[in-house]
Design a protein around this motif. Structure first.
Motif, PDB file in Angstrom:
ATOM      1  N   LEU A 111     -43.926 -12.801  27.801  1.00 54.05           N
ATOM      2  CA  LEU A 111     -45.520 -11.482  26.652  1.00 54.05           C
ATOM      3  C   LEU A 111     -46.373 -10.886  27.815  1.00 54.05           C
ATOM      4  CD1 LEU A 111     -45.764 -13.537  23.594  1.00 54.05           C
ATOM      5  CD2 LEU A 111     -44.197 -11.810  24.026  1.00 54.05           C
ATOM      6  N   PHE A 164     -32.702  -9.863  27.382  1.00 54.25           N
ATOM      7  CA  PHE A 164     -32.383 -10.194  26.020  1.00 54.25           C
ATOM      8  C   PHE A 164     -31.707 -11.487  25.785  1.00 54.25           C
ATOM      9  CE2 PHE A 164     -32.982  -6.121  23.808  1.00 54.25           C
ATOM     10  CZ  PHE A 164     -34.341  -6.191  24.204  1.00 54.25           C
ATOM     11  N   LYS A 178     -34.006 -15.009  25.949  1.00 51.47           N
ATOM     12  CA  LYS A 178     -34.874 -14.429  24.695  1.00 51.47           C
ATOM     13  C   LYS A 178     -34.112 -15.454  23.199  1.00 51.47           C
ATOM     14  CE  LYS A 178     -38.104 -11.643  25.071  1.00 51.47           C
ATOM     15  NZ  LYS A 178     -38.423 -10.493  24.783  1.00 51.47           N
ATOM     16  N   ARG A 179     -32.575 -15.300  23.259  1.00 54.10           N
ATOM     17  CA  ARG A 179     -31.916 -15.593  22.545  1.00 54.10           C
ATOM     18  C   ARG A 179     -31.589 -17.331  22.228  1.00 54.10           C
ATOM     19  NH1 ARG A 179     -28.966 -10.022  21.745  1.00 54.10           N
ATOM     20  NH2 ARG A 179     -29.869  -9.430  20.478  1.00 54.10           N
ATOM     21  N   ARG A 228     -30.536 -11.189  11.844  1.00 53.88           N
ATOM     22  CA  ARG A 228     -29.888  -9.760  12.624  1.00 53.88           C
ATOM     23  C   ARG A 228     -30.517 -10.019  13.397  1.00 53.88           C
ATOM     24  NH1 ARG A 228     -30.083  -7.956   7.031  1.00 53.88           N
ATOM     25  NH2 ARG A 228     -31.898  -7.570   6.880  1.00 53.88           N
ATOM     26  N   LEU A 229     -31.968  -9.793  14.008  1.00 48.74           N
ATOM     27  CA  LEU A 229     -31.721  -9.499  14.803  1.00 48.74           C
ATOM     28  C   LEU A 229     -31.560 -10.458  15.961  1.00 48.74           C
ATOM     29  CD1 LEU A 229     -34.732  -7.579  15.955  1.00 48.74           C
ATOM     30  CD2 LEU A 229     -36.137  -9.158  16.006  1.00 48.74           C
ATOM     31  N   TYR A 230     -30.899 -11.817  15.658  1.00 48.53           N
ATOM     32  CA  TYR A 230     -30.207 -12.628  17.036  1.00 48.53           C
ATOM     33  C   TYR A 230     -29.592 -12.327  16.765  1.00 48.53           C
ATOM     34  CZ  TYR A 230     -35.539 -14.768  17.648  1.00 48.53           C
ATOM     35  OH  TYR A 230     -36.905 -14.719  18.590  1.00 48.53           O
ATOM     36  N   ARG A 231     -28.958 -12.024  16.109  1.00 44.70           N
ATOM     37  CA  ARG A 231     -26.978 -11.919  15.703  1.00 44.70           C
ATOM     38  C   ARG A 231     -26.963 -13.141  15.540  1.00 44.70           C
ATOM     39  NH1 ARG A 231     -24.183  -7.533  18.337  1.00 44.70           N
ATOM     40  NH2 ARG A 231     -26.492  -5.918  19.666  1.00 44.70           N
ATOM     41  N   PHE A 234     -34.737 -11.565  10.530  1.00 46.06           N
ATOM     42  CA  PHE A 234     -34.905 -12.590  12.350  1.00 46.06           C
ATOM     43  C   PHE A 234     -33.591 -13.074  12.733  1.00 46.06           C
ATOM     44  CE2 PHE A 234     -39.000 -12.080  12.240  1.00 46.06           C
ATOM     45  CZ  PHE A 234     -39.590 -12.095  13.428  1.00 46.06           C
ATOM     46  N   GLU A 254     -39.441  -8.567  29.624  1.00 42.81           N
ATOM     47  CA  GLU A 254     -39.774  -8.518  28.775  1.00 42.81           C
ATOM     48  C   GLU A 254     -38.074  -8.425  28.342  1.00 42.81           C
ATOM     49  OE1 GLU A 254     -41.337  -4.656  28.011  1.00 42.81           O
ATOM     50  OE2 GLU A 254     -43.113  -5.945  26.812  1.00 42.81           O
ATOM     51  N   ASP A 255     -37.190  -7.995  29.083  1.00 43.46           N
ATOM     52  CA  ASP A 255     -36.154  -7.247  28.200  1.00 43.46           C
ATOM     53  C   ASP A 255     -34.923  -8.250  28.680  1.00 43.46           C
ATOM     54  OD1 ASP A 255     -36.023  -7.345  31.347  1.00 43.46           O
ATOM     55  OD2 ASP A 255     -35.437  -5.001  31.426  1.00 43.46           O
ATOM     56  N   SER A 263     -47.631 -17.342  26.882  1.00 44.29           N
ATOM     57  CA  SER A 263     -46.906 -16.171  27.103  1.00 44.29           C
ATOM     58  C   SER A 263     -46.501 -15.519  28.285  1.00 44.29           C
ATOM     59  CB  SER A 263     -48.500 -14.995  27.145  1.00 44.29           C
ATOM     60  OG  SER A 263     -49.035 -15.441  25.168  1.00 44.29           O
ATOM     61  N   VAL A 308     -39.823 -20.269  19.141  1.00 41.13           N
ATOM     62  CA  VAL A 308     -40.955 -20.105  19.165  1.00 41.13           C
ATOM     63  C   VAL A 308     -41.613 -19.664  17.690  1.00 41.13           C
ATOM     64  CG1 VAL A 308     -43.010 -18.748  20.920  1.00 41.13           C
ATOM     65  CG2 VAL A 308     -41.083 -18.519  21.206  1.00 41.13           C
TER      66      VAL A 308
END
Lengths: 276, 328
Positions: B52, B72, B75-76, B102-105, B100, B69-70, B47, B80
């Motif tokens: 997290l 991005f 994180k891409r 779409r979320l990760y493009r 997911f 946290e931001d 975490s 996990v």
């Protein structure tokens, strides 16, 4: 990390939930129940009065039921926002989102967007219903419907933000709903009791009642800022008096109220973490 | 290049120290096994690595950048699989992966979703609601979700805990394939045999502290300063036990039967070839020559128990009480 990226993520999060809400039955069942109940009491009441006195006492008998329906649906969606927010943390699905390109801001924004979009759908359906009722019965809808519609949207925004804010403090879905509804009930109850107290002439009040009234007056100074019911009352008076400036102020205050609560929800979520 | 690096990472939950001054380093292309008993702080470490939760002290870096946290873009680059399979039960596997994607493009999301579902052998079940999936299927779907955006780093927390032997084998093959493509894998697991088969390096965490870290051979050397050899001969060879025991690199030699010799070699170097040469030079014909090394499980038990014992000694209580909970 840029702002468009955050909005994109929020839109994806909102889209998933909106799809689930719009394809589900609970929203439509609740709306139907609220419409039938309010129509029976509001529109039915107007017809009863016309039957009794032979004339319509209210100039816009459809507007009240429309606004009340919108407020009740906003409270329903606010509790839905609280439930969804807390349940996602409880079940750990929020944590999976945070593994990827999701942060507290985009998550809170996504949840808020979902509830607001759902409310827009409700507002359109409610408007269509009451316009249909107006056409069917001949009861006038009037321009006030539009102003109350705008006020309802901003009020819903505040109420939904309040739901998210409370959900940040608890990790159980049902707890979030209970806490939210309890606070909503306190706000409504306070407004009713305070309204009743100030309607009683001073000479009829006992000493205890006077002290209680002073206490409630003091408390009301705080409630004017923290309770959405107070904004609701101010907005309603502004529309009834046709006071555009007061209406504009109320709408702006509601906007600031919602933004403040969303910002607080973001900070609390960031501090407490997303883990179940 | 270091893909994961922690610097004096610590996390307190009130009086509880979940992670204690952790310094980890995982290099690109490694499969790193992260081991520890229950409550050792593995999931908390993960975490912290993923941003997290916030560390009380120290910092975690992924690809050389501090994790927030931001973050991005960062994180891409990470996939996990968490300890628990928390998946939206009202969606189908296909809808779940497209969400997911779409979320990760992800480019060509449908194609990619099909590929990862095929890799975990769930393609034919893609249109079923996830709520009806078994635990093993959920775990595979989580892995598919983690692979969807072709991450450079895969963080897996107990990825095989609910899988049957076929599933474990499939996951092992997927991980090896990914590693061959240069991906880095950070694997936290209780299935030590899997870690032993899959990982290059391991770290052992106990009570929030990294008590051992290194490659498998190094750990074995550290824990077992001797090597046990069993030799079986076609016929009794003309070798005296006493003569064997006088060889400098032999710690002990003993005839178990007239044709079975058990030798313990010093592990300062690999003396197996010396032994074999000695035997053949003396006319012995070995049929079988087995060396037994300490397993990861034995290493894990040895390290964690000796650590508990020393901890107990420092606190003045018996090891039985400290390590096994007996008598408490």
């Amino acid at each position: 990390m840029n702002v468009p990226d955050r909005f994109y993520v929020a839109a994806i999060v909102a889209g998933r939930e909106l799809r689930s809400t719009l394809y589900g039955l609970s929203l439509y069942l609740t709306l139907s129940l609220v419409l039938v109940t309010i129509s029976y009491l509001g529109i039915g009441g107007a017809f009863f009065q016309i039957g009794q006195s032979g004339m319509a006492v209210l100039s816009n008998p459809v507007t009240g039921p429309f606004f009340l329906t919108s407020v009740l649906m906003a409270i329903y969606l606010g509790s839905g926002a609280a439930l969804s927010f807390a349940r996602e943390r409880e079940r750990g699905t929020a944590e999976v989102l945070f593994y990827g390109p999701v942060d507290s801001i985009s998550y809170v924004l996504g949840k808020y967007l979902h509830s607001m979009l759902a409310f827009m759908v409700v507002a359109v359906l409610t408007s269509l219903y009451y316009l249909f009722v107006s056409a069917l019965t001949g009861l006038q809808a009037g321009m006030n419907l539009l102003w109350f519609g705008i006020l309802a949207i901003f009020l819903a925004s505040a109420v939904i933000a309040l739901g998210e804010f409370f959900a940040c403090f608890v990790r159980r879905g049902m707890m979030a709903v209970v806490a939210y509804l309890a606070v909503a009930a306190i706000f409504i109850l306070f407004s009713l009791v305070h309204g009743w107290m100030i309607s009683i002439p001073g000479e009829q009040l006992s000493d205890t009642m006077i002290y209680l009234r002073i206490f409630l007056d003091r408390l009301d100074m705080v409630m004017q800022w923290v309770s959405p019911v107070a904004y609701f009352n101010r907005g309603q008076v502004a529309v009834a008096h046709g006071n555009a400036i007061a209406f504009g102020w109320t709408v702006a205050e509601l906007f600031v109220y919602a933004v403040t609560l969303l910002a607080c929800a973001t900070l609390v979520l960031r501090r407490r973490g997303v883990r179940p | 290049m270091e893909v994961i690096r922690t610097e004096h990472l610590s996390k307190h939950y009130g009086p509880l120290l979940a992670v204690d001054d952790l310094n980890l380093s995982v290099k690109q292309g490694e499969i790193y096994g992260f081991l520890g008993p229950n409550g050792a702080g593995k999931s908390t470490t993960i975490s912290l690595l993923l941003g997290l939760i916030r560390p009380t002290q120290g910092r975690a870096l992924l690809f050389g950048e501090p994790v927030r946290e931001d973050s991005f873009a960062l994180k891409r680059r990470v996939g996990v699989v968490g300890e628990y399979q928390n998946i939206y039960g009202e969606m189908t596997a296909w809808e779940y992966l497209l969400f997911f994607a779409r979320l990760y493009r992800v480019k060509e999301p449908r194609k990619r979703a099909g590929e990862v579902l095929a890799a975990v052998r769930l393609l034919d079940r893609r249109n079923e609601l996830v709520g009806g999936y078994s635990k093993g299927m959920l775990q595979k779907l989580s892995l598919a979700r983690a692979l969807l955006h072709a991450p450079d780093l895969l963080v897996l927390d107990e990825p095989a805990s609910s899988l049957d032997p076929y599933g474990i084998r499939e996951v092992r093959e997927i991980l090896k394939d990914l590693n061959e493509q240069g991906k880095t894998i950070f694997l936290s697991s209780h299935i030590l045999s899997e870690v032993e088969r899959t990982c290059y390096r391991v770290g052992i965490l106990q009570k929030g502290r990294l008590v051992a870290q290194g490659d498998m051979a190094g750990l074995r050397r550290r824990l077992s300063p001797e090597m046990h050899i069993n030799v079986e001969f076609a016929m009794p060879p003309p070798l005296e036990e006493a003569a064997l025991n006088q060889l400098p690199w032999v710690k002990s030699a003993r005839w178990e039967t007239p044709v079975q010799l058990r030798v313990i070699l010093s592990a300062d170097q690999d003396h197996r070839s010396d032994l074999l040469r000695h035997l053949t030079e003396h006319g012995a014909v070995p049929l079988e020559f087995n060396s037994r090394q300490i397993s990861l499980e034995e290493a894990f038990m040895e390290i964690t128990e000796s650590n508990l014992a020393s901890l107990a000694a420092s606190e003045g209580i018996s090891y039985q009480q400290a390590g096994r909970g007996e008598g408490l």
